[in-house]
Every structure is written in C-alpha cells, then in structure tokens.
Design a protein around this motif. Structure first.
Motif, PDB file in Angstrom:
ATOM      1  N   ARG A 125       5.004  57.327  13.856  1.00  0.00           N
ATOM      2  CA  ARG A 125       5.714  56.686  12.745  1.00  0.00           C
ATOM      3  C   ARG A 125       6.213  57.683  11.717  1.00  0.00           C
ATOM      4  O   ARG A 125       7.221  57.450  11.044  1.00  0.00           O
ATOM      5  CB  ARG A 125       4.782  55.679  12.067  1.00  0.00           C
ATOM      6  CG  ARG A 125       4.458  54.459  12.901  1.00  0.00           C
ATOM      7  CD  ARG A 125       3.354  53.688  12.228  1.00  0.00           C
ATOM      8  NE  ARG A 125       3.025  52.451  12.931  1.00  0.00           N
ATOM      9  CZ  ARG A 125       1.884  51.814  12.799  1.00  0.00           C
ATOM     10  NH1 ARG A 125       0.944  52.311  12.002  1.00  0.00           N
ATOM     11  NH2 ARG A 125       1.653  50.701  13.455  1.00  0.00           N
ATOM     12  N   THR A 140       1.381  43.026  16.611  1.00  0.00           N
ATOM     13  CA  THR A 140       1.132  42.955  15.176  1.00  0.00           C
ATOM     14  C   THR A 140      -0.315  42.544  14.936  1.00  0.00           C
ATOM     15  O   THR A 140      -0.766  41.505  15.446  1.00  0.00           O
ATOM     16  CB  THR A 140       2.074  41.947  14.492  1.00  0.00           C
ATOM     17  OG1 THR A 140       3.429  42.379  14.662  1.00  0.00           O
ATOM     18  CG2 THR A 140       1.764  41.852  13.000  1.00  0.00           C
ATOM     19  N   TYR A 147      -0.122  57.099  17.121  1.00  0.00           N
ATOM     20  CA  TYR A 147       0.825  56.142  16.530  1.00  0.00           C
ATOM     21  C   TYR A 147       1.192  56.564  15.102  1.00  0.00           C
ATOM     22  O   TYR A 147       2.358  56.454  14.686  1.00  0.00           O
ATOM     23  CB  TYR A 147       0.226  54.743  16.497  1.00  0.00           C
ATOM     24  CG  TYR A 147       0.753  53.797  17.554  1.00  0.00           C
ATOM     25  CD1 TYR A 147       2.120  53.594  17.732  1.00  0.00           C
ATOM     26  CD2 TYR A 147      -0.119  53.070  18.368  1.00  0.00           C
ATOM     27  CE1 TYR A 147       2.602  52.723  18.692  1.00  0.00           C
ATOM     28  CE2 TYR A 147       0.358  52.191  19.334  1.00  0.00           C
ATOM     29  CZ  TYR A 147       1.725  52.019  19.492  1.00  0.00           C
ATOM     30  OH  TYR A 147       2.211  51.144  20.447  1.00  0.00           O
ATOM     31  N   ARG A 148       0.217  57.020  14.325  1.00  0.00           N
ATOM     32  CA  ARG A 148       0.498  57.437  12.942  1.00  0.00           C
ATOM     33  C   ARG A 148       1.511  58.575  12.921  1.00  0.00           C
ATOM     34  O   ARG A 148       2.472  58.557  12.148  1.00  0.00           O
ATOM     35  CB  ARG A 148      -0.799  57.883  12.260  1.00  0.00           C
ATOM     36  CG  ARG A 148      -0.636  58.206  10.775  1.00  0.00           C
ATOM     37  CD  ARG A 148      -1.879  58.845  10.189  1.00  0.00           C
ATOM     38  NE  ARG A 148      -2.087  60.192  10.694  1.00  0.00           N
ATOM     39  CZ  ARG A 148      -1.421  61.266  10.273  1.00  0.00           C
ATOM     40  NH1 ARG A 148      -0.489  61.163   9.340  1.00  0.00           N
ATOM     41  NH2 ARG A 148      -1.699  62.459  10.778  1.00  0.00           N
ATOM     42  N   ARG A 157      -2.914  42.220   4.988  1.00  0.00           N
ATOM     43  CA  ARG A 157      -1.833  43.115   5.402  1.00  0.00           C
ATOM     44  C   ARG A 157      -1.618  42.927   6.899  1.00  0.00           C
ATOM     45  O   ARG A 157      -2.445  42.343   7.595  1.00  0.00           O
ATOM     46  CB  ARG A 157      -2.165  44.574   5.096  1.00  0.00           C
ATOM     47  CG  ARG A 157      -3.396  45.106   5.786  1.00  0.00           C
ATOM     48  CD  ARG A 157      -3.729  46.527   5.348  1.00  0.00           C
ATOM     49  NE  ARG A 157      -4.971  46.999   5.929  1.00  0.00           N
ATOM     50  CZ  ARG A 157      -5.073  47.589   7.112  1.00  0.00           C
ATOM     51  NH1 ARG A 157      -3.966  47.788   7.826  1.00  0.00           N
ATOM     52  NH2 ARG A 157      -6.227  47.992   7.588  1.00  0.00           N
ATOM     53  N   LEU A 186      -4.543  55.468  17.677  1.00  0.00           N
ATOM     54  CA  LEU A 186      -4.079  55.174  16.319  1.00  0.00           C
ATOM     55  C   LEU A 186      -3.521  56.423  15.638  1.00  0.00           C
ATOM     56  O   LEU A 186      -2.531  56.343  14.896  1.00  0.00           O
ATOM     57  CB  LEU A 186      -5.225  54.580  15.496  1.00  0.00           C
ATOM     58  CG  LEU A 186      -5.705  53.195  15.922  1.00  0.00           C
ATOM     59  CD1 LEU A 186      -6.837  52.725  15.015  1.00  0.00           C
ATOM     60  CD2 LEU A 186      -4.560  52.180  15.908  1.00  0.00           C
ATOM     61  N   GLU A 208       0.039  45.085  10.428  1.00  0.00           N
ATOM     62  CA  GLU A 208       0.466  46.373  10.958  1.00  0.00           C
ATOM     63  C   GLU A 208       1.023  46.150  12.357  1.00  0.00           C
ATOM     64  O   GLU A 208       0.378  45.521  13.194  1.00  0.00           O
ATOM     65  CB  GLU A 208      -0.719  47.337  11.000  1.00  0.00           C
ATOM     66  CG  GLU A 208      -0.341  48.765  11.278  1.00  0.00           C
ATOM     67  CD  GLU A 208      -1.507  49.730  11.071  1.00  0.00           C
ATOM     68  OE1 GLU A 208      -1.296  50.944  11.242  1.00  0.00           O
ATOM     69  OE2 GLU A 208      -2.620  49.260  10.750  1.00  0.00           O
ATOM     70  N   THR A 209       2.237  46.663  12.593  1.00  0.00           N
ATOM     71  CA  THR A 209       2.894  46.480  13.877  1.00  0.00           C
ATOM     72  C   THR A 209       2.932  47.796  14.638  1.00  0.00           C
ATOM     73  O   THR A 209       3.250  48.853  14.073  1.00  0.00           O
ATOM     74  CB  THR A 209       4.320  45.933  13.685  1.00  0.00           C
ATOM     75  OG1 THR A 209       4.243  44.648  13.057  1.00  0.00           O
ATOM     76  CG2 THR A 209       5.028  45.780  15.024  1.00  0.00           C
ATOM     77  N   PHE A 210       2.606  47.719  15.923  1.00  0.00           N
ATOM     78  CA  PHE A 210       2.582  48.881  16.808  1.00  0.00           C
ATOM     79  C   PHE A 210       3.637  48.687  17.889  1.00  0.00           C
ATOM     80  O   PHE A 210       3.623  47.690  18.610  1.00  0.00           O
ATOM     81  CB  PHE A 210       1.197  49.039  17.450  1.00  0.00           C
ATOM     82  CG  PHE A 210       0.096  49.249  16.454  1.00  0.00           C
ATOM     83  CD1 PHE A 210      -0.277  50.525  16.065  1.00  0.00           C
ATOM     84  CD2 PHE A 210      -0.563  48.163  15.889  1.00  0.00           C
ATOM     85  CE1 PHE A 210      -1.291  50.725  15.145  1.00  0.00           C
ATOM     86  CE2 PHE A 210      -1.579  48.346  14.964  1.00  0.00           C
ATOM     87  CZ  PHE A 210      -1.943  49.633  14.592  1.00  0.00           C
TER      88      PHE A 210
END
Length: 424
Positions: free
Chosen positions: A271, A4, A267-268, A180, A264, A182-184
């Motif tokens: 998701r 996170t 990952y986007r 904010r 990234l 953001e969790t990966f």
C-alpha cells in the motif's frame, strides 16, 4: 478479490441471557453455545470460562486459539472445507471481534515434545509479557468428548466446536457499525510497474509427523500428497488455513493465520508503494529427499514462473528438518536470480553455533532469527486454573518450570515471536 475486515474492538466478555454486542462488551449466552456444540454427537458436555488480561489465571493444555470472525452475506463462506463449503476464501466482508479469542482446551496432555503440561496460556506475570495472547479476552471452551472416541475424532470435534463458536460470536456484530474497516486487495496487472515483485512462501505442516485421519489444515483437507499451492494472500487471512493438531516447536495457532504478520507487513509495504506484493505459495516440509527435491523445485518454479517475483520471503513450520526445505527452496530461488529472506529459529539447547546451524548456503545470506527455546520461567501459583479435569488443574496449578516454547504465543517460527536473539 477484495477482502474487507470490519473491526469491532472488544474490551470485555461477560456471560448473559443472550448473545449481544454492547459497545465494546461481548455478551455470551452459554446455553446457546452449548446447544450449538452438542450438535456434534462426539461431545457429551461442554463448559465455558472467561480469562481476562492481567488476571492471575492459567489455562491449558491449549488445543488452539482463534479470533471470532464471521462472514457477511454475499462473500466467501466461513471456514471453507471445515464448517462451510470448500469454496475460495478471502472475498467479501468479514466481521472481526478484535481483542477477543475463542480458546479450546484439550482433555489430556498432548505428550510428545510438549511434555506433560502441553501449551499453557498465561494471563499474568513474566511469561505473559512475552505472549500476544495475554492481552486478549478469552472465551475458554472446555469440551468433554465420549470416552470411546479415537484421538483423531476428538481433535476434529475440538476444531469444529471452536470454529462454530468463533463464527457465532462474531455474528453479534452484523447489525453494528465497525470502529474501522480495512480492505486487502492485490493490484491489477500492469499498474505497479517499476516496483519489486515480492512473493511469500509459507510452510503449513511438517511431514516429520503424518497428519491424523481427517485432519483439517487447508480447506478442510490434510496435507497428504500436497504439492506447493498458489494462494491469494486473502485466503490465509480468511480461513483457508488452520493450524495442525500438532503445533509443536512454535508452529502457529489459527489466530496467527488470521493475523499473519508476514502477509500483513507485505500488504502494508504494498500500500505504501514500496513493493508489489504478487502472491503466496503454501507448502509443507518433506519427509524424504525425493519429496524434498520435488517440492522445493515446485515452490521455486511457482514463484519464478507463475508469480514472476523478484524476491521472496520464506518461513517454516515445526522442528529442525523443515530448515532443509526452507533453505533449499531459497537456494534454488537465489540461483535463479530471485532474492530471498528466510526466517529461522535456533533449536539448539547447548547454544553452540555448530549445533544451531542447520544449513549453510552462501547464496542464502539474508537470515532473520526469530528466537529459540532457551528462555525458561518458573511459573508461580495462580488464583485460578482452567483445565478439562482435576488432574490437569493440579498439574498446572504451579509452581513449575516451563520453557518458552510451551507458553502459547511466546515463540513462533513464522514471524509472531516476541523473543529475539541479540549478539553482544
């Protein structure tokens, strides 16, 4: 292994009597930072400067750029293998000072392919418009090492100083609520059936150069004898990999790895349920054909048998020779039925297709060009030059001609370049 990132935006850095985070302003106590850095007996003195977006300011030669980050208790260590124990990175919460950077300078020109100026940080003008780093607020670290220190020890001292400062600054956010988070996290096996399984293969060093003694690239180790290695994507983002001391020809800064655009983006899409991102392989570009055959086959086999991927994205590091490892790995994967997309850079100075084309495999037909070295600027005089000594400051004062590859952040062979090739 969830990671996170607790994001704290920074819009100003200023010096003060104590470390603090007031809203989006980072307050820096230089006396405190000096004491931290001077624990290393190889550094005799250190100075600090601040460079702001849009300011008529130039700094160099740049050693490296890192984003201030610090691990909250209970997760993996800060910069494992370098300033923390060599435990697996990428787990727990990391506080991030987004919009800030800790930028370390060299005390002398690096020479080699980067010429007299080395890498230059531009904060204004046309060249700055092409660099993501011009939009950041930089705390510039100017170390002064002992005169009898060998070059590899000097570089190691730069790295330790920079990363210690980056962690120390980010700890100012520990008692603050992030704007904010953001969790990966990769999906558990079996819960994303039907989606294409995608892997990433990234070169982290080129054996065109031998790593320096004690050079820290992956978990504090150099790449001597390194075989392709499976890494969780979070390890890249959270301190397992830093750049080489020799980042010539658009390698990557440590900041790049912390914000790795390929990882990234994968990952986007993961998701968004477009793909199943299954993992990564860290590898090197080989120095000879024997190592090349071994390493490319190791990489391809890891992607095929360990990650069971349907497709892979590949990026390279360094000059022209790494194209060979990149393309051969992609060819092996394609011959095994695994689709590939590769990123390359045009390194030809004569702009002829024949000299730019460093491989030509019919199987490898999804190729993304991420710029080259044909853009040049005349850098004008600036109001402020930040350098480690008066000779370097005079050299950087301007005006002078500079190639895009020498403006840090403009050219990057692994997906962070703002230059693109257009066919008219």
């Amino acid at each position: 292994m969830p990671l996170t990132l607790a994001i704290h935006p920074i819009t100003e850095i200023r010096f003060g009597k104590r470390l603090g985070l007031e809203g989006k302003t980072l307050i820096v106590d230089t006396a405190e930072l000096s004491q931290l850095i001077l624990e290393d007996g190889g550094i005799e003195a250190v100075e600090f400067q601040i460079a702001r977006p849009g300011e008529s300011c130039r700094a160099g030669p740049i050693f490296d750029i890192a984003e201030p980050r610090a691990k909250a208790p209970g997760g993996s260590p800060d910069w494992p293998g370098i300033i923390g124990p060599p435990q697996t990175a990428g787990n727990g919460m990391t506080h991030v000072l987004s919009g800030a950077a800790v930028t370390a300078l060299r005390e002398q020109s690096p020479g080699d392919s980067r010429g007299a100026t080395g890498y230059v940080l531009e904060m204004s003008g046309a060249a700055a418009a092409g660099s993501r780093y011009a939009a950041l607020h930089h705390l510039i670290v100017i170390p002064h090492t002992r005169g009898d220190l060998p070059i590899h020890s000097r570089h190691k001292a730069y790295r330790a100083a920079q990363l210690k400062v980056a962690v120390h600054l980010a700890r100012a956010a520990f008692d603050k609520s992030p704007e904010r988070a953001e969790t990966f996290e990769l999906a558990a096996p079996g819960d994303r059936s039907g989606l294409p399984r995608i892997a990433y293969i990234g070169q982290i060093f080129s054996r065109q150069r031998k790593p320096e003694a004690d050079e820290q690239i992956i978990y504090g180790a150099d790449t001597d004898g390194l075989l392709p290695t499976l890494l969780h994507p979070n390890e890249w983002l959270d301190g397992a990999v830093v750049t080489s001391y020799h980042t010539s020809l658009g390698g990557a800064e440590t900041y790049f790895y912390q914000n790795h655009p390929v990882i990234l983006e994968l990952y986007r899409r993961h998701r968004a349920d477009e793909i199943n991102f299954v993992g990564t392989v860290a590898t090197i570009a080989s120095a000879n054909n024997f190592d090349r055959e071994r390493n490319t086959r190791f990489s391809a086999n890891l992607v095929k048998w360990a990650l069971r991927a349907d497709a892979a994205v590949l990026t390279k590091f360094g000059g022209g020779v790494p194209h060979t490892d990149l393309s051969e790995t992609a060819r092996l994967l394609e011959c095994d039925g695994i689709k590939t997309a590769v990123q390359v850079t045009d390194l030809a100075r004569d702009h002829r297709v024949e000299s730019a084309l460093l491989f030509n495999f019919p199987e490898v037909n999804a190729i993304v060009c991420v710029g080259g070295n044909s853009t040049n600027w005349t850098l004008p005089p600036v109001e402020r030059v930040i350098a480690a000594n008066s000779g370097l400051a005079e050299l950087l004062a301007g005006p002078f001609e500079i190639e895009s590859l020498n403006v840090v952040g403009v050219a990057n062979q692994q997906g962070a370049s703002r230059l693109r090739s257009m066919v008219y």
